[in-house]
Design an enzyme around this catalytic site. Sequence first.
Site, mmCIF file in Angstrom:
data_model
loop_
_atom_site.group_PDB
_atom_site.id
_atom_site.type_symbol
_atom_site.label_atom_id
_atom_site.label_comp_id
_atom_site.label_asym_id
_atom_site.label_seq_id
_atom_site.Cartn_x
_atom_site.Cartn_y
_atom_site.Cartn_z
ATOM 1 N N GLY A 191 6.908 5.919 6.815
ATOM 2 C CA GLY A 191 7.875 6.905 6.338
ATOM 3 C C GLY A 191 8.556 6.398 5.089
ATOM 4 C CB VAL A 213 8.103 2.946 1.134
ATOM 5 C CG1 VAL A 213 6.932 3.511 1.926
ATOM 6 C CG2 VAL A 213 8.310 3.722 -0.159
ATOM 7 C CG ASP A 242 23.276 7.539 6.473
ATOM 8 O OD1 ASP A 242 23.572 8.748 6.579
ATOM 9 O OD2 ASP A 242 22.203 7.143 5.986
#
Length: 918
Positions: free
Chosen positions: A650, A656, A768
């Site tokens: 992903g 990455v 987050d």
Amino acid sequence: MQKDGTRSSRRMEEGDRRNGSTGSSGSVSRELGRGFSYYNKYLARLQQNLRDTKRFFRDIKHTYSGAPGGPDTDIKGAEGDLGQLHSITFPRQEEEYLKLTVRCRPCIFILGQSCSSRGRVANSLLGDQLLPILTHCGSECCKRRRIRFRYGKQTLVSLALPEQYELVHELVAHQGKWDTIPEEDLDVPEDEEDPAHRLAELEVTLPHQLLQDVDIVVSPCRSSQAVSMTLEDYVDHVQSIVVYAVCEERLSQQDEEELTEIKEKYKLPVFFIRTSSTRDRLIGGSEGVRSALYEQLMELGFLKRGLCNCGAAGSGSTAPSMLVEQFEKLRQVSTFSRQVLQMHLVDAAIVLNMVHSRCLDLFINKAFDMHRDLQITPKRLEYTRQKENELYESLMRISDRKQEELKDMIVETLNSMREQLLEDAANMQFKDIAIPQNGEPVSVQEVKCCIFQIKELIISRLNQAVVNKLISSVDYLRESFVGTLERCLRSLEKSQQESSSHVTSNHLKQILNAAYHVEVTFNSGSTVTRMVWEQIVQIIQRITWVSPPTITPEWKRRVAQDAIESLSASKLAKSICSQFCKRLKSSHEAFAASLKQLEVGHSGRLEKTNDLWLRVRKDHAPRLARLSLESRSLQDVLLHGKPRIGRELGRGQYGVVYLCDSWGGHFPCALKSVVPPDEKHWNDLALEFHYMRSLPKHERLVDLHGSVIDYSYGGGSSIAVLLITERLHRDLYVGLKTGLSLETRLQIALDVVEGIRFLHNQGLVHRDIKLKNVLLDKKHRAKITDLGFCKPEAMMSGSIVGTPIHMAPELFSGKYDNSVDVYAFGILFWYICSGSVKLPEAFEKCASKDHLWNNVRKGARPERLAIFDEECWKLMEACWNGDPSQRPLMGIVQPMLQGIMDRLCRAQETGKALEDST
């Protein structure tokens, strides 16, 4: 003695052969060369990191020193502003160790049982027959001196004292061409009397590629010089690689003593190589037979059972010794030397990273202290001013309404004490007055003294009783106001470093003690005392005598009675209240002036603290974190190598994620490749790495195994940081799309809460929390990942970070705390309860991020779905409350969620049981 400018020199006629380019010996040289190239590559990175580290500490020192570069320059010069930062220094011991490590040149020491075996190893390493192979192996008459091979553009042979100077001496090699060094030059002449010539080593410089990276020292014969002297001369300033050549079946007693000294004194691993050709010497054959040499080395502690003797690295911090019993496998010395040098680099990288981590933790701790100081000091000043004003007003109100109470208190006190006072006065023994025993009268002056002492007794007893009752009436004020005020003042005094402020604070404390400990006293000059004395004088004047009276108990009692009756309770009460109010007002004004002066001092200090906090947060800590990331990554790549990148799993905004089969003993792994585009991203990544590495392992957080910096990423055009973590089955987004049961989803919510709570307990804010940052294992247990935005509150700059739909409204103001994670969890819990990844309607209607943010600021929240349990919905609403102070702490959310799970899952089980019964 001086350098010989006329010594013989000639170029080698067989340059290729001398460079080890042919035969099996050449392969040994090439293998060693590759190992030293590997060492030099990582040594260069260690050197660069050390240079940058020294520059960092030098900059810190000069920035906060009053005299940069001066002889007394020290970071402690700014200790008033820095506090803990005075300890941000490069420890001298670590600095000297690292300097020595990066400067030391590798050196191969060839030791052994005989000159012949040592010579054979040296010839094989250099790929040429430079040393003669003697037939009288191990002879006691052998006097071969020490030999040192060094790199030079020309082939030169000379005698030299180790690390000193060359000796003027005519050698046989100077007289003509040679392929093998003449034996006469190798041996110490028996008739040599000059001690310098006897101790001198034969220094041979060769244009050999291997010697560009390493020196080779061949030890002398034991009869010429002890092996320990060779190591003692070199070991402190070289990276030692010890090779021990064995030509006999067993080690002699002298060999064992020699090796034991090397092991105990220098703690060096040794590469043992058998130079004689024998049959069936393979270690670990089909019958598992071990040689006598192997058993001896086991007993000496050089080899350990369970470790491969072929050089497989152990788990310790030092490279293991090796035994190779076939000379044809001498090339394994390259593996051994690589391990030895690698462990030197690893040890140095560990020491350097420990320095980085320790100082970085000090920076972060200081940032916490400064951040708290900036927040709490203004509040303390305001609190002190407010509480003092409340105390002043309360005491003034007491003074206004207490006058009548004081009058009644005085009357009550006098009535309760009257009989005791009269009795005490009657039995009173006067001081400094001689009273006749026969009852004769005394003089008028003595009568006055007696009356005065009776007055003193009455006044002192009355004063003590009234004051005790008055103080007890305001005791609750002293406890609730003065104690708190004094604690605040002590705290403000400690944080104010200037000497003038110490004076102000001490004066302020004295004023408080004088004004608010409510000690009503009747001093000799006070209004109350004068008033009482005037009344006593009137008593004396009313008593008219024709002659001086007789001092009897009855007379003393009568004088005391008249004095008590003459006291006016109302006048005393009025005088006490007036005096109290006057002192109170004066103290209040002095307090306000002193507090203002203290506030001015703190204002300047806080301005400096804020500047320092910004520098720590934006410059010092990120810069040091990057050095820490580099040193730790160097340590990881040396120990575990560069990870092999598999298929892509992903990608996100900043990197990455790839599959990585195994790395550092962990399997399977995930590899996150991040290419920081600028300094800010480098700093953020470095700090993220530090926070992750500093965290204790927790079952609700994804483990970080290590990091490697890839300097060849994109063909060398950029630098990538590879973060290696544990690999899990899938993320929560995929899990919800696939479908999860209610019990599983609630357990995931509990896992997330546990992870967030752990981060908050460590002083970190994730910032987050979202579906894709919650990973699930094969048992559907959750772990939080991606700490890219994770920071301590004290290190947060107010940046707007996170994923829009999970971002709390206050994030847009730049002033927020760990409650933003509670808000994000509320949104996440909405998805968990809905069991799908479909956006809430309020968010789905938004055409852009700006539109979404504006709606969130205005109070837009996800809608309530029909499937939601009432208690679940209330928990969501509490978590995403617009007021951060009204959101529950994770320590409150966790038991609430556990209760919801127990209730709902038990209800489901009951329903299933009923269905089964029908």
